[in-house]
Design an enzyme around this catalytic site. Structure first.
Site, PDB file in Angstrom:
ATOM      1  N   SER A 186     110.009   4.463  14.346  1.00 15.39           N
ATOM      2  CA  SER A 186     111.361   3.910  14.260  1.00 15.39           C
ATOM      3  C   SER A 186     112.173   4.441  13.083  1.00 15.39           C
ATOM      4  CB  SER A 186     111.291   2.393  14.191  1.00 15.39           C
ATOM      5  OG  SER A 186     110.596   1.996  13.039  1.00 15.39           O
ATOM      6  N   HIS A 214     109.353   0.505  20.156  1.00 20.94           N
ATOM      7  CA  HIS A 214     110.661   1.181  20.185  1.00 20.94           C
ATOM      8  C   HIS A 214     110.809   2.124  21.381  1.00 20.94           C
ATOM      9  CE1 HIS A 214     112.582  -0.148  16.446  1.00 20.94           C
ATOM     10  NE2 HIS A 214     111.343  -0.278  16.009  1.00 20.94           N
ATOM     11  N   LYS A 244     112.889  -6.219  21.407  1.00 21.50           N
ATOM     12  CA  LYS A 244     113.809  -5.123  21.059  1.00 21.50           C
ATOM     13  C   LYS A 244     114.667  -4.797  22.291  1.00 21.50           C
ATOM     14  CE  LYS A 244     111.411  -3.778  16.982  1.00 21.50           C
ATOM     15  NZ  LYS A 244     110.043  -3.552  16.552  1.00 21.50           N
TER      16      LYS A 244
END
Ligand SMILES: *Cc1c(COP(=O)(O)O)cnc(C)c1O
Length: 396
Positions: A186, A214, A244
């Site tokens: 990330s 991610h 996320k």
């Protein structure tokens, strides 16, 4: 410890952090965490959330969540293994497995606690774990909790991984050996070299664990990094988060039925911590269904990522080597990166600075997370502010 000693400890350490400029002040967001946010009454273009697809405020998710509050209440009422497994949790896990292309899946209350849960359920003090040096904190803590020997390899360095896998195997010291990596890193937006990792794992009989927090919703047309490389059958643990790109809260592991069966009887947060709420479970299910039906949000995210990267690069910023929409803007010196972020804030852009020890010394940066929910106008405005502040501070 007496309270006086605790006070001394806290005062000394907090003062120390503040004097070094390392004490993080939290800015509460007033209202939803969308493409624009309000902080201290000020409206800002938000380039710091992990809400990649804008699903955290999606009307379709809000609708099913509200309905679930009416039909199921606000809490699950118990841990999963007593009677906190509601029909909505079962539905969620079936949907995750379909999304990931695996036999089964298990969901947890967060991605962080999923790593705590899953690693230590299979690894113990007679085992070893080969771990990328840039792996996320929750992987590091999950590995520590297992008491396995942790062997770090240089970031995405496949020669180093192969060498260390060979040494660990030939030492004959370990029962099982696992290789564990983020799918997408990330801080720089680079993708793990999964085809090579899987090849090395096959050569040395390693267990494979990919944390795709991610990557999910972002790579592999939304299905994640493992699917991006077509390796669903070769990766034992496809771990991910529902907080996320999915926009809600929770974590999961997708894999073979026997692995999931084992995690359901042996992973401690599943046994000893209450399940996510009905609204959370159904909202996550709905989000994944949306991703399986259409790549519209995914496509918009990538388009916005490409647009922002091109804009900043053209101005002369160093945007690193990201392979995903994550767009770092590398400034270098820590204090300068922090000052740059503060000036962006004053001008109307919220982009957090990230400095040592989160990233190597001298690579202080401002990290931008464009999302599917940003409009071209918002990105243009952000780029113009970057230009103004960049010139003013002599960065471009
Ligand atoms: C954010 C993150 C987690 C934790 O996920 P949460 O659902 O926020 O707890 C785990 N691993 C990685 C790589 C992450 O980036």
């Amino acid at each position: 410890m007496s309270s006086k000693t605790l006070n001394n400890f806290l005062n000394e350490n907090i003062t120390d952090l503040k004097s070094k400029g390392l004490y993080n002040e939290i800015d509460p967001v007033q209202g939803p965490n969308g493409p624009k946010i309000q902080i201290n009454g000020k409206e800002l273009i938000n380039l710091s959330s992990n809400n990649y697809l804008g699903l955290a405020t999606d009307e379709r998710l809000k609708k099913v969540a509200k309905e679930a509050v009416e039909s199921h209440g606000v809490g699950a009422g118990a841990v999963r293994t007593i009677n906190g497994t509601l029909d909505l949790h079962v539905e969620l896990e079936k949907t995750i497995a379909a999304f990931k292309g695996t036999e089964a899946a298990i969901s947890y209350q967060s991605g962080f606690n999923c790593n705590m849960a899953a690693i230590s359920a299979v690894m113990d003090k007679n085992d070893a774990i080969l771990s990328d040096e840039l792996n996320h904190a929750s992987i590091i803590d999950g590995c520590r909790l297992s008491r396995a020997k942790i062997i770090r390899f240089n970031h995405s360095d496949m020669d180093d991984l192969r060498q260390k896998a060979k040494e660990a195997t030939e030492s004959g010291q370990y029962n099982k050996i696992m290789v564990i990596t983020d799918g997408v890193f990330s801080m720089d937006g680079d993708i793990a070299k999964l085809p090579e990792i899987v090849e090395i794992a096959e050569e040395f009989d390693l267990i494979t664990y990919v944390d795709d927090a991610h990557g999910s919703g972002v790579t592999g047309k939304g299905a994640g990094t493992v699917k991006h490389f077509g390796l669903q059958d070769k990766v034992d643990f496809q771990m991910g988060t529902l907080s996320k790109a999915i926009g809600v809260i929770g974590g999961y592991v997708a894999g073979k039925q026997n692995l999931i069966d084992w995690l359901k009887v042996r992973s401690r947060p599943f046994l000893f911590s209450t399940a996510v709420s009905p609204a959370d479970a159904i909202a996550s299910t709905k989000a994944i269904e949306i991703l399986m039906e259409s790549t519209e949000l995914h496509d918009r995210l990538w388009e916005n990522g490409r647009y922002l990267k091109e804009g900043l690069k053209k101005l002369g910023f160093d945007i690193g080597n990201s392979e995903t929409p994550i767009t770092p803007c590398i400034i270098g010196e820590e204090k300068k990166a922090q000052a740059f972020s503060a000036r962006l804030f004053e001008e109307g852009v919220y982009a957090k600075s990230i400095v040592f020890p989160t990233v190597p010394r001298g690579t202080g940066r401002v990290r931008n997370m464009p999302t599917a929910a940003h409009t071209k106008e918002m990105l243009d405005e952000a780029i113009a502010i970057y230009e103004k502040v960049g010139k003013e501070m002599g960065i471009i």
